[in-house]
Design an enzyme around this catalytic site. Structure first.
Site, PDB file in Angstrom:
ATOM      1  N   ASP A  64       3.297  36.930  76.671  1.00 18.50           N
ATOM      2  CA  ASP A  64       4.552  36.733  75.806  1.00 18.50           C
ATOM      3  C   ASP A  64       4.685  35.406  75.328  1.00 18.50           C
ATOM      4  O   ASP A  64       5.012  34.507  76.077  1.00 18.50           O
ATOM      5  CB  ASP A  64       5.625  37.280  76.593  1.00 18.50           C
ATOM      6  CG  ASP A  64       6.814  37.425  75.840  1.00 18.50           C
ATOM      7  OD1 ASP A  64       6.940  36.774  74.893  1.00 18.50           O
ATOM      8  OD2 ASP A  64       7.811  38.237  76.314  1.00 18.50           O
ATOM      9  N   VAL A  65       4.443  34.889  74.099  1.00 16.65           N
ATOM     10  CA  VAL A  65       4.472  33.624  73.495  1.00 16.65           C
ATOM     11  C   VAL A  65       5.884  32.993  73.806  1.00 16.65           C
ATOM     12  O   VAL A  65       6.033  31.962  73.658  1.00 16.65           O
ATOM     13  CB  VAL A  65       4.065  33.566  72.347  1.00 16.65           C
ATOM     14  CG1 VAL A  65       2.370  34.000  72.244  1.00 16.65           C
ATOM     15  CG2 VAL A  65       4.634  34.212  71.216  1.00 16.65           C
ATOM     16  N   LYS A 112       8.730  29.251  59.661  1.00 18.21           N
ATOM     17  CA  LYS A 112       7.124  28.973  59.244  1.00 18.21           C
ATOM     18  C   LYS A 112       7.181  27.670  58.422  1.00 18.21           C
ATOM     19  O   LYS A 112       6.227  27.000  58.776  1.00 18.21           O
ATOM     20  CB  LYS A 112       6.619  29.943  57.976  1.00 18.21           C
ATOM     21  CG  LYS A 112       6.578  31.400  58.600  1.00 18.21           C
ATOM     22  CD  LYS A 112       5.395  31.547  59.570  1.00 18.21           C
ATOM     23  CE  LYS A 112       5.131  32.779  59.991  1.00 18.21           C
ATOM     24  NZ  LYS A 112       3.855  32.868  60.882  1.00 18.21           N
ATOM     25  N   TYR A 117      13.061  33.659  58.407  1.00 19.13           N
ATOM     26  CA  TYR A 117      11.708  33.643  58.589  1.00 19.13           C
ATOM     27  C   TYR A 117      10.714  32.671  58.091  1.00 19.13           C
ATOM     28  O   TYR A 117      10.132  32.001  58.548  1.00 19.13           O
ATOM     29  CB  TYR A 117      10.945  35.196  58.127  1.00 19.13           C
ATOM     30  CG  TYR A 117       9.532  35.048  58.181  1.00 19.13           C
ATOM     31  CD1 TYR A 117       8.860  35.434  59.234  1.00 19.13           C
ATOM     32  CD2 TYR A 117       8.849  34.931  57.055  1.00 19.13           C
ATOM     33  CE1 TYR A 117       7.492  35.725  59.226  1.00 19.13           C
ATOM     34  CE2 TYR A 117       7.234  35.117  57.054  1.00 19.13           C
ATOM     35  CZ  TYR A 117       6.769  35.508  58.160  1.00 19.13           C
ATOM     36  OH  TYR A 117       5.511  35.653  58.258  1.00 19.13           O
ATOM     37  N   THR A 161      -0.018  45.242  55.988  1.00 20.97           N
ATOM     38  CA  THR A 161      -0.001  45.428  57.504  1.00 20.97           C
ATOM     39  C   THR A 161       1.472  46.288  57.696  1.00 20.97           C
ATOM     40  O   THR A 161       2.228  46.726  56.866  1.00 20.97           O
ATOM     41  CB  THR A 161       0.004  44.164  58.418  1.00 20.97           C
ATOM     42  OG1 THR A 161       1.329  43.540  58.086  1.00 20.97           O
ATOM     43  CG2 THR A 161      -1.222  43.371  58.087  1.00 20.97           C
ATOM     44  N   GLY A 181      -2.454  44.894  63.460  1.00 22.91           N
ATOM     45  CA  GLY A 181      -2.440  44.164  62.132  1.00 22.91           C
ATOM     46  C   GLY A 181      -3.374  42.981  61.860  1.00 22.91           C
ATOM     47  O   GLY A 181      -4.442  43.028  62.389  1.00 22.91           O
TER      48      GLY A 181
END
Length: 240
Positions: free
Chosen positions: A56-57, A150, A146, A181, A16
């Site tokens: 892995d964040v 953000k 979501y 994407t 993506g």
């Protein structure tokens, strides 16, 4: 920020938007791009100059290990993100789902920024690009969790821009609507090509911009925020 000869680290770069970032950075002359991903098995990246890195964040130890390994970085792209669609804000799973999203989209950004900012400073400064969204300002019920992640990420971006300026680190926020994407596959929506989004953001970075509003709809939403017909009241026909 001069991209030529820079060394970048891009999170969520296995596919993506992240992969487009990695490839465009190389095309613009970056010396090396670390492509961070939770799994690098089967990662379809064979371009010279792109180095897959396991990260892995959501895990502090993983992020710290990546920062220690990639100690030559002077450009960080916080791209890793997830989205979940829910029926409404009254969904019984809303809190659990929002926690999952926040771990990647917000706390993951915090972890990588805290781990890599000292690296950038030690290398003479550089830049951080945070992939945000028009949903930071315009929250649709099905994407409310979501959007919350953000909005938090936007706030953190603005704070770190102030915090890191004296260390020679520039922080840019990328705001964009739906991208074409895998994340939006199957949805009939107005979408921006990821390669176009990346190009506009990197242009903005090289021109010293603090914020890039990629598409016309995102620009419309931002412009509406201080008006009586602001976007989050659904007063703009283009957004309804």
């Amino acid at each position: 920020m001069n991209i030529r000869d820079s060394i970048a680290f891009v999170t969520g770069a296995n596919r993506g938007l992240g992969l487009f970032f990695a490839r465009e950075l190389l095309a613009r002359g970056a010396a090396k791009v670390y492509a961070g991903a939770r799994s690098i098995d089967g990662m379809e990246v064979d371009e010279p100059g792109i180095v897959p890195v396991l990260v892995d964040v959501t895990k502090p130890d993983s992020v710290a290990a990546a920062a220690a390994r990639c100690a030559d970085v002077n450009l960080l792209v916080n791209n890793a993100g997830i989205a979940r669609v829910m029926a409404s804000t009254l969904d019984p799973d809303w809190i659990a789902t929002s926690r999952e999203i926040m771990e990647t989209n917000f706390y993951g950004m915090v972890l990588t920024t805290q781990a890599f900012a000292p690296v950038l400073a030690a290398n003479g400064g550089g830049a951080i690009v945070n992939v945000l969204s028009d949903t930071a300002w315009f929250s649709r019920p099905m994407l409310a969790a979501y959007s919350a992640s953000k909005s938090a990420a936007w706030s953190f971006t603005n704070a770190t821009r102030i915090d890191l300026r004296e260390q020679g680190i520039h922080v840019l926020g990328m705001h964009v609507g739906f991208l074409d994407t895998d994340m939006t596959r199957g949805y009939e929506l107005k979408k921006t090509r990821p390669q176009d989004a990346v190009s506009s953001v990197l242009d903005g970075l090289e021109n010293g911009k603090d914020e890039v509003l990629v598409d016309a709809n995102t620009q419309l939403i931002k412009q509406s925020l201080s008006s009586a017909d602001n976007a989050y009241y659904l007063n703009l026909p283009a957004l309804a």
